[in-house]
Scaffold this motif. Structure first.
Motif, mmCIF file in Angstrom:
data_model
loop_
_atom_site.group_PDB
_atom_site.id
_atom_site.type_symbol
_atom_site.label_atom_id
_atom_site.label_comp_id
_atom_site.label_asym_id
_atom_site.label_seq_id
_atom_site.Cartn_x
_atom_site.Cartn_y
_atom_site.Cartn_z
ATOM 1 N N ARG A 455 0.827 -1.215 0.000
ATOM 2 C CA ARG A 455 0.000 0.000 0.000
ATOM 3 C C ARG A 455 0.862 1.266 0.000
ATOM 4 N NH1 ARG A 455 -0.730 -1.838 5.383
ATOM 5 N NH2 ARG A 455 0.209 -0.395 6.891
ATOM 6 N N LYS A 456 2.186 1.106 -0.028
ATOM 7 C CA LYS A 456 3.147 2.206 -0.177
ATOM 8 C C LYS A 456 3.290 3.071 1.070
ATOM 9 C CE LYS A 456 1.708 2.536 -5.027
ATOM 10 N NZ LYS A 456 0.460 1.781 -4.900
ATOM 11 N N GLU A 457 2.935 2.568 2.229
ATOM 12 C CA GLU A 457 3.124 3.363 3.445
ATOM 13 C C GLU A 457 4.569 3.183 3.904
ATOM 14 O OE1 GLU A 457 0.782 4.625 7.527
ATOM 15 O OE2 GLU A 457 0.080 2.902 6.393
ATOM 16 N N THR A 458 5.454 3.712 3.092
ATOM 17 C CA THR A 458 6.893 3.510 3.246
ATOM 18 C C THR A 458 7.625 4.821 2.990
ATOM 19 O OG1 THR A 458 7.234 2.991 0.903
ATOM 20 C CG2 THR A 458 6.676 1.150 2.356
ATOM 21 N N TYR A 459 8.848 4.863 3.469
ATOM 22 C CA TYR A 459 9.747 5.940 3.066
ATOM 23 C C TYR A 459 11.160 5.397 2.960
ATOM 24 C CZ TYR A 459 10.622 6.638 8.176
ATOM 25 O OH TYR A 459 10.939 6.490 9.504
ATOM 26 N N ALA A 460 11.998 6.151 2.274
ATOM 27 C CA ALA A 460 13.393 5.774 2.064
ATOM 28 C C ALA A 460 14.278 6.629 2.944
ATOM 29 C CB ALA A 460 13.773 5.979 0.600
ATOM 30 N N THR A 461 15.364 6.055 3.410
ATOM 31 C CA THR A 461 16.410 6.860 4.020
ATOM 32 C C THR A 461 17.737 6.483 3.388
ATOM 33 O OG1 THR A 461 17.448 5.649 5.870
ATOM 34 C CG2 THR A 461 15.173 6.415 6.198
ATOM 35 N N SER A 462 18.684 7.404 3.472
ATOM 36 C CA SER A 462 20.030 7.142 2.954
ATOM 37 C C SER A 462 20.872 6.363 3.950
ATOM 38 C CB SER A 462 20.714 8.463 2.593
ATOM 39 O OG SER A 462 20.758 9.329 3.722
ATOM 40 N N GLY A 463 20.268 5.882 5.019
ATOM 41 C CA GLY A 463 20.962 5.083 6.023
ATOM 42 C C GLY A 463 20.495 5.320 7.443
ATOM 43 N N PRO A 464 20.307 6.573 7.869
ATOM 44 C CA PRO A 464 19.852 6.827 9.240
ATOM 45 C C PRO A 464 18.427 6.323 9.477
ATOM 46 C CG PRO A 464 20.858 8.789 8.299
ATOM 47 C CD PRO A 464 20.673 7.816 7.179
ATOM 48 N N ARG A 465 18.075 6.208 10.750
ATOM 49 C CA ARG A 465 16.755 5.696 11.114
ATOM 50 C C ARG A 465 15.888 6.830 11.671
ATOM 51 N NH1 ARG A 465 18.414 -0.369 13.371
ATOM 52 N NH2 ARG A 465 20.303 -0.485 12.085
ATOM 53 N N MET A 466 15.705 7.831 10.857
ATOM 54 C CA MET A 466 14.787 8.903 11.196
ATOM 55 C C MET A 466 13.356 8.365 11.201
ATOM 56 S SD MET A 466 16.431 11.862 8.779
ATOM 57 C CE MET A 466 17.075 10.694 7.570
ATOM 58 N N LYS A 467 12.527 8.919 12.047
ATOM 59 C CA LYS A 467 11.126 8.517 12.127
ATOM 60 C C LYS A 467 10.292 9.617 11.478
ATOM 61 C CE LYS A 467 7.767 6.694 15.467
ATOM 62 N NZ LYS A 467 7.540 6.383 16.904
ATOM 63 N N VAL A 468 9.649 9.296 10.362
ATOM 64 C CA VAL A 468 8.970 10.306 9.553
ATOM 65 C C VAL A 468 7.519 9.890 9.300
ATOM 66 C CG1 VAL A 468 9.006 11.626 7.404
ATOM 67 C CG2 VAL A 468 11.165 10.810 8.400
ATOM 68 N N ARG A 469 6.604 10.841 9.516
ATOM 69 C CA ARG A 469 5.193 10.635 9.165
ATOM 70 C C ARG A 469 4.751 11.736 8.209
ATOM 71 N NH1 ARG A 469 2.049 6.768 11.081
ATOM 72 N NH2 ARG A 469 2.283 5.871 13.150
ATOM 73 N N PHE A 470 3.810 11.378 7.299
ATOM 74 C CA PHE A 470 3.335 12.325 6.296
ATOM 75 C C PHE A 470 1.900 11.968 5.936
ATOM 76 C CE2 PHE A 470 3.434 13.749 1.662
ATOM 77 C CZ PHE A 470 3.323 15.107 1.962
ATOM 78 N N PHE A 471 0.981 12.925 6.103
ATOM 79 C CA PHE A 471 -0.441 12.719 5.821
ATOM 80 C C PHE A 471 -0.971 13.887 5.002
ATOM 81 C CE2 PHE A 471 0.262 10.316 9.701
ATOM 82 C CZ PHE A 471 -0.517 9.167 9.543
ATOM 83 N N GLY A 472 -2.001 13.612 4.215
ATOM 84 C CA GLY A 472 -2.693 14.656 3.478
ATOM 85 C C GLY A 472 -4.187 14.547 3.673
ATOM 86 N N GLY A 473 -4.858 15.684 3.734
ATOM 87 C CA GLY A 473 -6.305 15.664 3.917
ATOM 88 C C GLY A 473 -6.905 17.036 3.672
ATOM 89 N N TRP A 474 -8.222 17.132 3.806
ATOM 90 C CA TRP A 474 -8.949 18.368 3.531
ATOM 91 C C TRP A 474 -9.378 19.103 4.797
ATOM 92 C CZ3 TRP A 474 -8.487 19.577 -1.394
ATOM 93 C CH2 TRP A 474 -8.312 18.545 -2.327
ATOM 94 N N ASP A 475 -9.303 18.441 5.931
ATOM 95 C CA ASP A 475 -9.859 19.007 7.158
ATOM 96 C C ASP A 475 -8.832 19.180 8.268
ATOM 97 O OD1 ASP A 475 -12.552 19.142 6.153
ATOM 98 O OD2 ASP A 475 -12.624 16.957 6.329
ATOM 99 N N TYR A 476 -7.545 19.114 7.949
ATOM 100 C CA TYR A 476 -6.524 19.344 8.964
ATOM 101 C C TYR A 476 -6.414 20.846 9.262
ATOM 102 C CZ TYR A 476 -4.857 14.614 7.713
ATOM 103 O OH TYR A 476 -4.749 13.274 7.475
ATOM 104 N N ASP A 477 -6.063 21.151 10.501
ATOM 105 C CA ASP A 477 -5.812 22.541 10.879
ATOM 106 C C ASP A 477 -4.626 22.596 11.825
ATOM 107 O OD1 ASP A 477 -6.734 21.783 13.435
ATOM 108 O OD2 ASP A 477 -8.775 22.466 12.992
ATOM 109 N N ASP A 478 -4.362 23.748 12.417
ATOM 110 C CA ASP A 478 -3.181 23.927 13.258
ATOM 111 C C ASP A 478 -3.205 23.061 14.510
ATOM 112 O OD1 ASP A 478 -2.192 25.729 11.473
ATOM 113 O OD2 ASP A 478 -2.834 27.507 12.584
#
Length: 646
Positions: A455-478
């Motif tokens: 389902r492609k819920e993946t990301y690439a790193t060049s080696g480090p183990r950073m923890k990254v989240r990324f979401f998109g939507g129409w109803d997000y706010d601050d």
């Protein structure tokens, strides 16, 4: 064997079954690259010839927006692209390790480095690992070194293992030249030899699998080099159930369409599998075509590619293929670990065509095809990986051990394998450390990790183990990133790798992004969101937005951001985390959004500068860093995109 391996290094390390490339090349589009700006308006250039010629609906196995039934609250790091001495080009370059050794290494055990007799050990074990040795002549060359194997009695084996380097090289070159469909040596492709070796690989993966703790997958590499150009894929099985008796080899066919047909036949036999393309940067523009044989991509091609290849390996030992400076001339971070070479075994040559070899341009071309009324073949997610050939993925910059068994010493890695041949030595020195596949999944099991990649819920790193989240939507706010925000983000939008369906009239999409540093690594410089889109005139655009910056930096009136700084002590190969941030996050809205335009968005997270592997090696042997290599590196992560279709 060591002497022989030194001479063979470039013939097999770079080609992995390639010889001189054919000089005939397919026609290429001649349009100029789309332009990139940071936080400013973009210039645009028309791209022609990207229609599909067939507007029928593309049917995919899973809806792009599907979310796991269980909350994906864990990120797991590992590799799918790993070679051992069972690969023909590994054993001839000093690898002595087996698939079992590879899994032991990934779990934190020490294994032999190869013919030099050193030891390999990862500092932090990985969560998952897959040995994916080359299907071509699988295990055959390994057995030539075994006096108890009938293969060691072959006339060819006596040449391959000869102490006369010229005899050995000539034999190997002859085999490489014959590694094409209809030309291979049937003695080396005997199913009676390959079947038990493949079965051993599958059984070894099963034996080392510890659900919930350490995950393994049966896998192999299909090593296609049409006209000596790279179209390699790693094929990964969800479980060992239904795995075919034999892997599919490029000796059977060099055409990805035939691989996809074989994969469908394997599914009918009970297997569950996908393929991962890699090294588009070395394909000379063939990895992501916009046409084949001067014809637009067919609907069948697009459907098969989307269904069979959910992710792309964007960063590995042979460089990073996110984008290229000429494709993204206004991207100040485009020139990152570029390995700009063809996989020729006999001469150093650079690809002439960058378009078709890099992920961002492929994303743009996919949008153009969709905007022209066809399907989009390039809705793939991103992972990093290794391509090690000594069982040990060199994913730790300060623990780099090279790609092959004969690279176990810093001197060898810095000086190169062939005395006096500086062109080839430089090509080897420009290897990167390995990358990592980061996967968001509810648990560390084959099913959960495989499904997350699908389902492609993946990301690439060049080696480090950073923890990254990324979401998109129409109803997000601050307030959308307060408290236990990720669960709410799933409920109100989609994660990386998904399709954002159209929202209500007048709404603009918002994106949530968070990055936390590697717990034992460097602080973060910034988070960027890269947007690509196609306007109503068919022109492609790309733009970079600096959405989160460490320190008190702000973009200037031109949208540029001052560098984060540099704490690297070159002599000692050290750095400090006195600059940068341990965590960055942002809620970003696309205020220029046009609901009628096809678009994609992905996040790029960049660390502060740290020493490159070659700088660590120079420190270990008391030398100054080489002037022909970067001294520092800004490691990074790239999320899978989120796509918007009108």
């Amino acid at each position: 064997m060591y002497r022989f391996s030194q001479i063979l290094l470039l013939s097999c390390m770079l080609a992995a079954c390639g010889g001189d490339r054919d000089q005939q090349k397919p026609d290429k589009d001649s349009a100029e690259p789309a332009q990139t700006d940071e936080l400013s308006a973009t210039e645009s250039v028309t791209r022609n010839g990207t229609g599909t010629g067939n507007a029928r609906e593309i049917v995919v196995e899973e809806e792009l927006g599907d979310v796991p039934a269980e909350f994906a609250d864990n990120v797991y790091f590992g590799n799918f692209h790993v070679h051992t001495s069972y690969s023909f080009d590994a054993v001839t370059n000093g690898s002595t390790t087996t698939p079992a050794d590879a899994y032991r290494w990934a779990k934190g055990e020490a294994i032999p480095a190869g013919v030099l007799g050193a030891e390999l050990r990862i500092n932090r074990p990985l969560d998952f690992y897959a040995v994916s040795d080359h299907a071509e002549y699988l295990g055959v060359f390994k057995k030539m070194y075994d006096p108890n194997s009938p293969l060691s009695k072959l006339p060819l084996a006596r040449e391959i293992t000869s102490k006369d380097a010229k005899v050995a090289f000539d034999a190997y070159a002859r085999i490489l030249d014959s590694m094409q469909p209809g030309m291979s040596d049937p003695t080396l492709s005997d199913p009676a030899i390959t079947k038990p070796i493949w079965q051993e690989m599958v059984e070894t993966a099963d034996r080392f699998y510890e659900p919930g703790k350490f995950t393994t997958f049966p896998a192999f590499e299909w090593t296609s080099n049409p006209n000596k150009l790279n179209l390699h894929r790693v094929v990964v099985f969800r479980t060992s159930e239904g795995v075919p008796d034999m892997p599919y080899s490029a000796l059977d066919s060099e055409d990805p369409r035939d691989l996809w047909k074989w994969m469908e036949t394997a599914r009918q036999g009970g297997a569950t599998l996908f393929a991962i393309p890699h090294n588009g940067n070395a394909s000379d523009g063939l990895m992501f075509p916009i046409e084949i044989d001067n014809e637009p991509l067919s609907a069948d091609y697009i459907e098969a590619r989307v269904n069979n290849e959910p992710v792309y390996e964007v960063s590995q030992i042979k460089g990073t293929s996110e984008t290229f400076p000429s494709l993204s001339p206004n991207d100040e971070f485009a020139d990152f670990e570029i390995w700009d070479y063809i996989l020729s075994s006999t001469k150093v040559e650079r690809p002439k065509n960058k378009k078709g070899g890099y992920a961002r341009q492929a994303f743009l071309d996919g949008l153009s095809m969709a905007a022209n009324g066809g399907g989009n073949p390039y809705v793939f997610g991103l992972i990093g990986d290794s391509d090690t050939h000594n069982s040990a993925s060199a994913v730790e910059e300060d623990n780099y051990t090279g790609k092959f068994g004969i690279e176990a010493s810093p001197e060898h890695r810095l000086d190169g394998p062939i005395p006096g041949d500086e062109a080839n030595n430089q090509r080897v020195r420009e290897f990167s450390s390995g990358g990592l596949a980061a996967v968001w999944a509810p648990e560390n099991t084959r099913e959960a990790i495989w499904d997350a990649v699908k389902r492609k819920e993946t990301y690439a790193t060049s080696g480090p183990r950073m923890k990254v989240r990324f979401f998109g939507g129409w109803d997000y706010d601050d307030q959308s990133m307060e408290g236990d925000w990720a669960k709410g983000a799933y409920a109100a939008g989609v994660p990386m790798g998904a399709k954002l369906k159209p929202g209500a009239a007048g709404k603009k999409p918002a994106f949530l992004v968070q990055a936390m540093k590697d717990s034992t690594g460097a602080n973060l410089d910034r988070i960027q969101i890269i947007k690509g889109w196609v306007d109503e005139d068919g022109e492609q655009h790309q733009q970079i937005f600096n959405v989160a910056l460490s320190g008190d930096r702000k973009p200037d009136t031109a949208g540029k951001v001052a560098p984060v700084g540099n704490t690297v002590n070159v002599k000692d190969a050290t750095y400090t985390n006195t600059i940068g941030a341990a965590q960055l996050s942002a809620v970003w809205s696309d205020d220029d959004f046009d609901p009628e335009q096809h678009a994609f968005y992905y996040a790029r997270v960049i660390e502060i500068p740290t020493p490159r592997w070659s700088t660590y090696d120079a420190m270990r042997v008391g030398r100054k860093p080489r002037e022909d290599l970067p001294v520092t590196i800004q490691e990074r992560a790239w999320t899978s995109p989120i796509w918007y279709t009108p």
